[in-house]
Design an enzyme around this catalytic site. Structure first.
Site, PDB file in Angstrom:
ATOM      1  N   ASN A   8      50.652  27.860  -3.628  1.00 20.48           N
ATOM      2  CA  ASN A   8      50.784  26.393  -4.338  1.00 20.48           C
ATOM      3  C   ASN A   8      49.362  25.631  -4.523  1.00 20.48           C
ATOM      4  O   ASN A   8      48.287  25.026  -3.491  1.00 20.48           O
ATOM      5  CB  ASN A   8      51.269  25.894  -3.707  1.00 20.48           C
ATOM      6  CG  ASN A   8      52.230  24.421  -4.161  1.00 20.48           C
ATOM      7  OD1 ASN A   8      51.858  23.935  -5.151  1.00 20.48           O
ATOM      8  ND2 ASN A   8      52.725  23.329  -2.625  1.00 20.48           N
ATOM      9  N   TRP A   9      48.943  25.507  -6.060  1.00 20.16           N
ATOM     10  CA  TRP A   9      47.448  25.165  -6.399  1.00 20.16           C
ATOM     11  C   TRP A   9      48.156  23.740  -5.996  1.00 20.16           C
ATOM     12  O   TRP A   9      46.980  22.886  -6.461  1.00 20.16           O
ATOM     13  CB  TRP A   9      47.088  25.677  -7.578  1.00 20.16           C
ATOM     14  CG  TRP A   9      47.073  27.295  -7.787  1.00 20.16           C
ATOM     15  CD1 TRP A   9      46.987  27.875  -6.401  1.00 20.16           C
ATOM     16  CD2 TRP A   9      46.290  27.855  -8.786  1.00 20.16           C
ATOM     17  NE1 TRP A   9      46.408  29.052  -6.755  1.00 20.16           N
ATOM     18  CE2 TRP A   9      45.902  29.527  -7.790  1.00 20.16           C
ATOM     19  CE3 TRP A   9      46.041  27.586  -9.888  1.00 20.16           C
ATOM     20  CZ2 TRP A   9      45.772  30.037  -8.750  1.00 20.16           C
ATOM     21  CZ3 TRP A   9      45.137  28.214 -11.143  1.00 20.16           C
ATOM     22  CH2 TRP A   9      45.116  29.656 -10.251  1.00 20.16           C
ATOM     23  N   LYS A  10      48.855  23.665  -6.460  1.00 24.03           N
ATOM     24  CA  LYS A  10      49.543  20.952  -6.401  1.00 24.03           C
ATOM     25  C   LYS A  10      49.118  21.063  -7.772  1.00 24.03           C
ATOM     26  O   LYS A  10      48.311  21.639  -8.967  1.00 24.03           O
ATOM     27  CB  LYS A  10      48.954  20.495  -5.192  1.00 24.03           C
ATOM     28  CG  LYS A  10      49.516  21.442  -3.973  1.00 24.03           C
ATOM     29  CD  LYS A  10      49.141  20.872  -2.329  1.00 24.03           C
ATOM     30  CE  LYS A  10      50.390  21.081  -1.668  1.00 24.03           C
ATOM     31  NZ  LYS A  10      50.239  20.402   0.098  1.00 24.03           N
ATOM     32  N   HIS A  95      60.215  20.284  -2.687  1.00 23.42           N
ATOM     33  CA  HIS A  95      57.993  20.264  -1.588  1.00 23.42           C
ATOM     34  C   HIS A  95      58.339  18.699  -1.472  1.00 23.42           C
ATOM     35  O   HIS A  95      59.247  17.450  -1.934  1.00 23.42           O
ATOM     36  CB  HIS A  95      57.310  20.097  -2.179  1.00 23.42           C
ATOM     37  CG  HIS A  95      55.585  20.678  -2.231  1.00 23.42           C
ATOM     38  ND1 HIS A  95      55.101  19.660  -1.528  1.00 23.42           N
ATOM     39  CD2 HIS A  95      55.067  21.959  -1.309  1.00 23.42           C
ATOM     40  CE1 HIS A  95      54.619  19.503  -1.006  1.00 23.42           C
ATOM     41  NE2 HIS A  95      54.326  21.520  -0.331  1.00 23.42           N
ATOM     42  N   GLU A  97      55.882  16.949  -0.788  1.00 22.78           N
ATOM     43  CA  GLU A  97      55.770  15.793  -1.347  1.00 22.78           C
ATOM     44  C   GLU A  97      56.276  15.141  -3.409  1.00 22.78           C
ATOM     45  O   GLU A  97      56.242  14.454  -3.441  1.00 22.78           O
ATOM     46  CB  GLU A  97      54.148  16.809  -2.270  1.00 22.78           C
ATOM     47  CG  GLU A  97      53.002  16.701  -1.847  1.00 22.78           C
ATOM     48  CD  GLU A  97      52.031  17.391  -1.769  1.00 22.78           C
ATOM     49  OE1 GLU A  97      51.934  18.442  -2.079  1.00 22.78           O
ATOM     50  OE2 GLU A  97      51.387  18.129  -0.314  1.00 22.78           O
ATOM     51  N   GLU A 165      57.921  23.674   5.922  1.00 20.81           N
ATOM     52  CA  GLU A 165      57.232  23.197   5.897  1.00 20.81           C
ATOM     53  C   GLU A 165      57.158  21.852   6.295  1.00 20.81           C
ATOM     54  O   GLU A 165      57.298  21.009   5.568  1.00 20.81           O
ATOM     55  CB  GLU A 165      56.573  22.681   4.499  1.00 20.81           C
ATOM     56  CG  GLU A 165      56.379  24.059   3.843  1.00 20.81           C
ATOM     57  CD  GLU A 165      55.693  23.970   2.240  1.00 20.81           C
ATOM     58  OE1 GLU A 165      54.673  24.351   2.476  1.00 20.81           O
ATOM     59  OE2 GLU A 165      55.714  23.138   1.672  1.00 20.81           O
ATOM     60  N   GLY A 171      48.692  20.012   4.950  1.00 16.56           N
ATOM     61  CA  GLY A 171      47.496  19.786   4.218  1.00 16.56           C
ATOM     62  C   GLY A 171      46.479  19.072   6.202  1.00 16.56           C
ATOM     63  O   GLY A 171      45.244  18.532   4.936  1.00 16.56           O
ATOM     64  N   SER A 209      49.311  24.388   6.454  1.00 20.17           N
ATOM     65  CA  SER A 209      47.840  24.848   6.848  1.00 20.17           C
ATOM     66  C   SER A 209      47.892  26.043   7.750  1.00 20.17           C
ATOM     67  O   SER A 209      47.410  26.511   8.488  1.00 20.17           O
ATOM     68  CB  SER A 209      47.675  23.647   8.639  1.00 20.17           C
ATOM     69  OG  SER A 209      47.868  21.931   8.135  1.00 20.17           O
ATOM     70  N   GLY A 230      48.787  26.177   0.349  1.00 16.28           N
ATOM     71  CA  GLY A 230      48.547  25.329  -0.419  1.00 16.28           C
ATOM     72  C   GLY A 230      47.186  25.372  -0.366  1.00 16.28           C
ATOM     73  O   GLY A 230      46.614  26.248  -1.089  1.00 16.28           O
ATOM     74  N   GLY A 231      46.622  24.230   0.091  1.00 13.63           N
ATOM     75  CA  GLY A 231      44.262  24.391   0.750  1.00 13.63           C
ATOM     76  C   GLY A 231      44.152  26.137  -0.210  1.00 13.63           C
ATOM     77  O   GLY A 231      42.456  26.194  -0.533  1.00 13.63           O
TER      78      GLY A 231
END
Ligand code: PGA
Length: 247
Positions: A8-10, A95, A97, A165, A171, A209, A230-231
């Site tokens: 997930n590059w966001k 998600h 976010e 999640e 993150g 994470s 993600g990251g």
């Protein structure tokens, strides 16, 4: 069940970096095909160039969100059939976010998941508790409530995946204990059996994470059928090493 490792590059990546990352991963998959499935969810502006970069590699493409309607006057939104048309096979819905930043409740997420399935996409429905809910001992209750509210009625199991999640793990570099992950995933599986005919074929991803350092142990837990990253998905070596940990 084929396991799924989703990146997930966001809201990250301009064309040059995104295409370079996608090409790099496509090259690695072609050189060493994987048993697990890889999925990239870039920002919408990069769907077309990433689709081109991964063409023929077997890496799947996904959107990060979709609207509940198939078309219409919704400035700034993207419909599920548009994602399909852009080459997507998947879309993330719900998600945290989006739940938090865009006030999406379970009903909105459910409508999006239904729209995704109707468009022929697999919806990855995200659920997870906040730190306060966890501290209050309400993790499983919250996750099950979100699941019951966000999974469309009589879903097609082939067009559904779940991502657990924990909001506090996203993150932050913090992850639940392996025992906690095992417990929540088992609870999600049990809840799915009440909601979906083919519940045992629905993949349940863990996200929050995930790194090369913890992927192997997280992915060895029963009912963890992949990862939502993600990251670490923005760094080719890291995402690849997580994919390798997934078998
Ligand atoms: P993270 O994000 O891997 O950076 O924690 C996961 C996600 O939000 O999907």
């Amino acid at each position: 069940m084929r396991r799924l490792v989703a990146g997930n590059w966001k809201m990250n990546g301009l064309r040059a970096d995104g295409v370079a990352l996608a090409r790099d991963l496509a090259g690695r998959v072609k050189a060493a095909p994987r048993a697990s499935e890889l999925l990239l969810c870039p920002p919408a502006t990069l769907l077309a160039p990433v689709a081109e970069a991964i063409a023929g590699s077997g890496i799947a493409l996904g959107g990060q969100d979709c609207h509940a309607e198939a078309k219409g006057a919704h400035t700034g939104d993207i419909a599920a059939p548009m994602l399909k048309d852009a080459g997507c096979a998947y879309v993330l819905v719900g998600h945290s976010e989006r739940r938090r930043g865009h006030h999406e409740d379970d009903a909105a997420v459910r409508a999006k998941a239904a729209a995704a399935a109707a468009a022929g996409l697999c919806a990855i429905v995200c659920v997870g508790e906040t730190a306060a809910e966890r501290d209050g001992g309400r993790t499983e209750a919250v996750v099950v409530r979100q699941l019951r509210g966000s999974v469309p009625p009589k879903p097609n199991g082939a067009r559904l995946a779940i991502a657990y999640e924990p909001v506090w793990a996203i993150g932050t570099g913090r992850t639940p204990t392996l025992r906690d992950v095992a417990g929540v995933h088992a609870r999600i599986r049990a809840a799915l059996r009440e909601l979906v005919a083919e519940a045992d074929g629905v993949r349940i991803l863990y996200g929050g994470s995930v790194t090369p350092a913890n992927a192997r142990e997280l992915l060895s837990i029963a009912n963890v059928d992949g990862a939502l990253v993600g990251g670490a998905s923005l760094v080719a070596d890291d995402f690849w090493s997580i994919a390798q940990a997934c078998g």
